[in-house]
Design a protein around this motif. Structure first.
Motif, short mmCIF file in Angstrom:
data_model
loop_
_atom_site.label_atom_id
_atom_site.label_comp_id
_atom_site.label_asym_id
_atom_site.label_seq_id
_atom_site.Cartn_x
_atom_site.Cartn_y
_atom_site.Cartn_z
N GLN A 162 84.43 16.45 -2.61
CA GLN A 162 83.31 16.33 -1.68
C GLN A 162 82.07 15.86 -2.43
O GLN A 162 81.84 16.31 -3.55
CB GLN A 162 83.02 17.71 -1.07
N PRO A 163 81.28 14.97 -1.84
CA PRO A 163 80.04 14.61 -2.52
C PRO A 163 79.15 15.84 -2.67
O PRO A 163 79.14 16.73 -1.83
CB PRO A 163 79.40 13.58 -1.59
N PHE A 164 78.43 15.87 -3.78
CA PHE A 164 77.61 17.03 -4.11
C PHE A 164 76.35 17.05 -3.24
O PHE A 164 75.94 18.09 -2.73
CB PHE A 164 77.23 16.95 -5.59
N ILE A 165 75.76 15.87 -3.10
CA ILE A 165 74.63 15.74 -2.17
C ILE A 165 75.08 14.80 -1.07
O ILE A 165 75.59 13.72 -1.34
CB ILE A 165 73.39 15.14 -2.86
N LYS A 166 74.96 15.28 0.16
CA LYS A 166 75.44 14.47 1.29
C LYS A 166 74.29 14.31 2.27
O LYS A 166 73.81 15.28 2.84
CB LYS A 166 76.62 15.21 1.93
N VAL A 167 73.84 13.08 2.42
CA VAL A 167 72.71 12.79 3.31
C VAL A 167 73.21 11.93 4.45
O VAL A 167 73.94 10.96 4.22
CB VAL A 167 71.59 12.05 2.53
#
Ligand SMILES: Nc1ncnc2c1ncn2[C@@H]1O[C@H](COP(=O)(O)OP(=O)(O)OP(=O)(O)O)[C@@H](O)[C@H]1O
Ligand SMILES: [Mg+2]
Lengths: 301, 369
Positions: B4-9
């Motif tokens: 999973q991406p660590f920061i998801k915007v």
């Protein structure tokens, strides 16, 4: 040796720029002050002027110097004066604290108001200065009197059935002093808060400080110079305040300004009045020196 | 298994009045990345960073950090620390106290604070300045203190807003490498804002090129440089020759373009389909163009060989930049490395020299917008 004016200015302009206001102060503050000191060590006479001379020339040269410390001793011995000084200091301290508690959030709110609203609010703070101080105190008398506006409203609302004593009380004096001196608290606070870098508060929040904690660790210490300046600007004139306790406090409130005035006007005892004034100045030197110490400490750090 | 991406915007938007500073942005940043936001002044970099830190409330969209939605999380509880563009050091506290601030707020005990602050100051080589106030430090020293302060809490993500903006060129380059080393050592995810493309290329594992509140391209430095997605990206990241023309044929992988000026045919590689007759630009980087005095020995019909005259010449030391006016009429910028020393002061090319310039189709890209 002839030193041209230009060269003199260039070398010493700083000294010259400082010297002019300094001379002004010397002439217009120190001279009257020495006159007051001189009168305070004189004896009271029924004459014009109503005090003895410092230098007595009646026996020819050399003149005899007559220094009379009775007046100071009298201040010390008669418990009324000490009580009044303490009462003045207490009233001034409480008023200063009230001004700070009201003024600090007000200054903060003004600084954080966006756009032209800020200047409108700032103008409102300064607006009272545009009418006479005396007039405003009389207006408060009208508001606080037994048949005054506030009592009328209270009775009309049915909250009370006979007028509450507001005028001629400590309460009225506090209202008057806080009302009068609040701008002197707000303006230095505003000036320092305006220069405060908002990103410092963001940095504090970023590092885990909740708003209250950020206030006490960042905003409060950085606005301390404004707090000190504001407190001094309120405390010092409030201690010697005469008009407000006289008009709003009546006979119930002891303040040194009133004593001074009655010694001078009613008793015609100029020497005692002068001694009261000199002693007041000495009392007020204490917070002044304290302020100076803190400031020079700040510079050295 | 994909991580999973660590920061998801997702769909992040921020408007000021009727001006949209950040416009519907999607962004995925992986754990341990050194992600760079690159863009010109006012393109919304700081606004985006401030939304990640929690200082700015998005008008729309969501931010997820390490699987947790940040919408209701105030700045002081986010697992994120920020290094401010202005450093925002507390002027009334010593270096030591500045660095300790974050730990103190968390109620870490005194001995532990002393230990960790000591270590951190050691790491940024500021141990000798612990008792100084910020105003007694140089710009570079302040920058180190700011970095130490933002790292002391071991954040999951460190946001850096133009961290090296205030430093001179030498110190800047030195610090870039220190920053990379530090990031490597700590494994913290870094999001760095800069408007300096060289800095972005040096630091980044991936770059997002921003313009007008949107992302123009996200990719590794090499991807962004070699295969820019738009004319803006090509121009912003390095210098580029942009030659306008019309597509005349499109075989798989190769596009022929007839230039608007001079109507010569140029060939470029492209992964995309381009309709015959559509208007495109061919982008070639100056250093990818070969410049010679004689015609290169290729088959005569080889495209991308142009004859021209040297119109301008700038000697830059490591290399020279030449502007060649082709017979077709358009100007092409070429850089040529100064591999040999010409002690007689002569350059291999002079003003008004007749030259041949050429580039392989693989060195050029076709851009539409
Ligand atoms: N509080 C604000 N009120 C109104 N407009 C704002 C505000 N903050 C930013 N803007 C506008 O939003 C746009 C983006 O600002 P931002 O600070 O994100 O730019 P930036 O990419 O960081 O630029 P720079 O490289 O100059 O720092 C700018 O046009 C700016 O004027
Ligand atoms: Mg910015």
């Amino acid at each position: 040796m002839f030193v041209p004016f230009r060269a003199l200015m260039q070398q010493h302009w700083k000294a010259i720029v400082v010297l002019i206001p300094f001379l002004w102060l010397l002439v217009f503050f120190l001279t009257p002050f020495f006159i007051v000191v001189k009168i305070s060590v004189a004896e009271s006479l029924i004459a014009s002027p109503p005090f003895s001379r410092l230098l007595d020339w009646s026996n020819g040269w050399p003149p005899t110097i007559a220094i009379n410390l009775e007046n100071y001793a009298y201040l010390w011995e008669d418990s009324l004066y000490i009580k009044t000084y303490l009462s003045s200091l207490k009233i001034a301290s409480i008023s200063t604290l009230l001004c700070l508690l009201i003024g600090y959030p007000m200054a903060y709110a003004i600084v954080r108001t966006p756009g032209t609203g800020k200047f409108v609010l700032l103008l409102l703070v300064m607006l009272p200065f545009w009418t006479s101080f005396l007039l405003r105190v009389y207006a408060w008398m009208g508001l606080l009197a037994d048949q005054g506006t506030i009592n009328d409203i209270l009775i009309w609302l049915g909250l009370v059935d006979k007028p509450v004593r507001l005028l001629y009380s400590h309460f009225a004096v506090y209202v008057g002093i806080v009302y009068t001196y609040l701008p002197f608290m707000i303006l230095p606070l505003y000036a320092i808060m305006e220069r405060l870098d908002h990103s410092l508060n963001e940095a504090a929040a970023d590092l885990g400080a909740k708003p209250v904690s950020a206030f006490f660790t960042v905003t409060l210490p950085l606005t301390m110079p404004g707090i000190l300046a504001g407190c001094l600007l309120v405390f010092i004139p409030a201690t010697g305040e005469f008009v407000i306790p006289d008009l709003l406090g009546g006979g119930n409130v002891l303040m040194i300004g009133k004593i001074l005035s009655s010694e001078f006007n009613a008793n015609h005892d100029w020497p005692v009045a002068s001694a009261v004034a000199v002693a007041l100045l000495l009392v007020l030197m204490v917070p002044m020196l304290f302020y100076h110490r803190i400031q020079s400490m700040d510079v050295n750090r | 298994m994909t991580e999973q991406p660590f920061i998801k915007v997702r769909g992040l938007t921020r408007t000021f009045g009727n001006f949209t500073a950040v416009d519907n942005i999607d962004l995925d940043i992986n754990r341990g990345e050194l992600f760079v936001l690159l863009g010109g002044s006012g393109c919304g970099k700081t606004t985006l960073l401030r939304m990640l830190a929690g200082f700015e409330t998005p008008d729309a969209g969501s931010i997820e950090i390490d699987g947790a939605d940040m919408a209701q999380t105030p700045p002081y509880s986010r697992p994120v620390n920020m290094m401010f563009q202005s450093y925002a050091l507390f002027p009334h506290m010593s270096v030591e106290k500045n660095v300790a601030y974050g730990l103190k707020r968390d109620g870490v005990d005194r001995a532990q604070i002393k230990l960790r602050v000591g270590e951190m100051l050691q790491m940024v080589e500021m141990q000798d300045f612990a008792k100084r106030k910020p105003h007694q430090l140089s710009g570079g020293q302040r920058q180190r203190v700011a970095l130490a302060r933002s790292l002391i809490k071991k954040p999951k993500v460190l946001l850096l807003d133009e961290p090296l903006g205030a430093l001179d060129k030498r110190l800047r380059e030195q610090t870039q490498f220190e920053l990379m080393e530090l990031q490597d050592k700590l494994g913290t995810t870094f999001v760095v804002v800069t408007h300096d493309q060289e800095e972005a290329m040096t630091l980044a594992t991936r770059i997002a090129v921003m313009e007008g509140g949107r992302f123009m391209q996200i990719g590794t430095p090499a991807e962004v440089y070699e295969t820019p997605a738009t004319k803006f990206v090509a121009n912003f990241v390095g210098s580029v020759n942009m030659i306008d023309g019309v597509v005349t044929s499109c075989q798989p992988g190769l596009v022929d373009v007839k230039t608007k000026q001079g109507a010569v045919t140029l060939q470029a590689q492209s992964r995309d389909e381009h309709a015959v007759g559509s208007e495109v630009s061919i982008a070639v980087r100056p250093e990818k163009i070969i410049i010679q005095k004689t015609r290169p020995e290729t088959e005569p019909e080889t495209p991308n060989v142009l004859h021209g005259t040297v119109k301008e010449l700038a000697y830059l030391g490591r290399l020279s930049t030449l502007r060649v006016e082709t017979d077709a009429g358009f100007i092409v910028e070429v850089t040529s490395p100064n591999t040999t020393r010409h002690s007689d002061g002569k350059h291999p090319f002079e003003w008004d020299d007749e030259v041949y310039i050429s580039f392989p189709a693989a060195s050029a890209v076709v851009l539409i917008a």
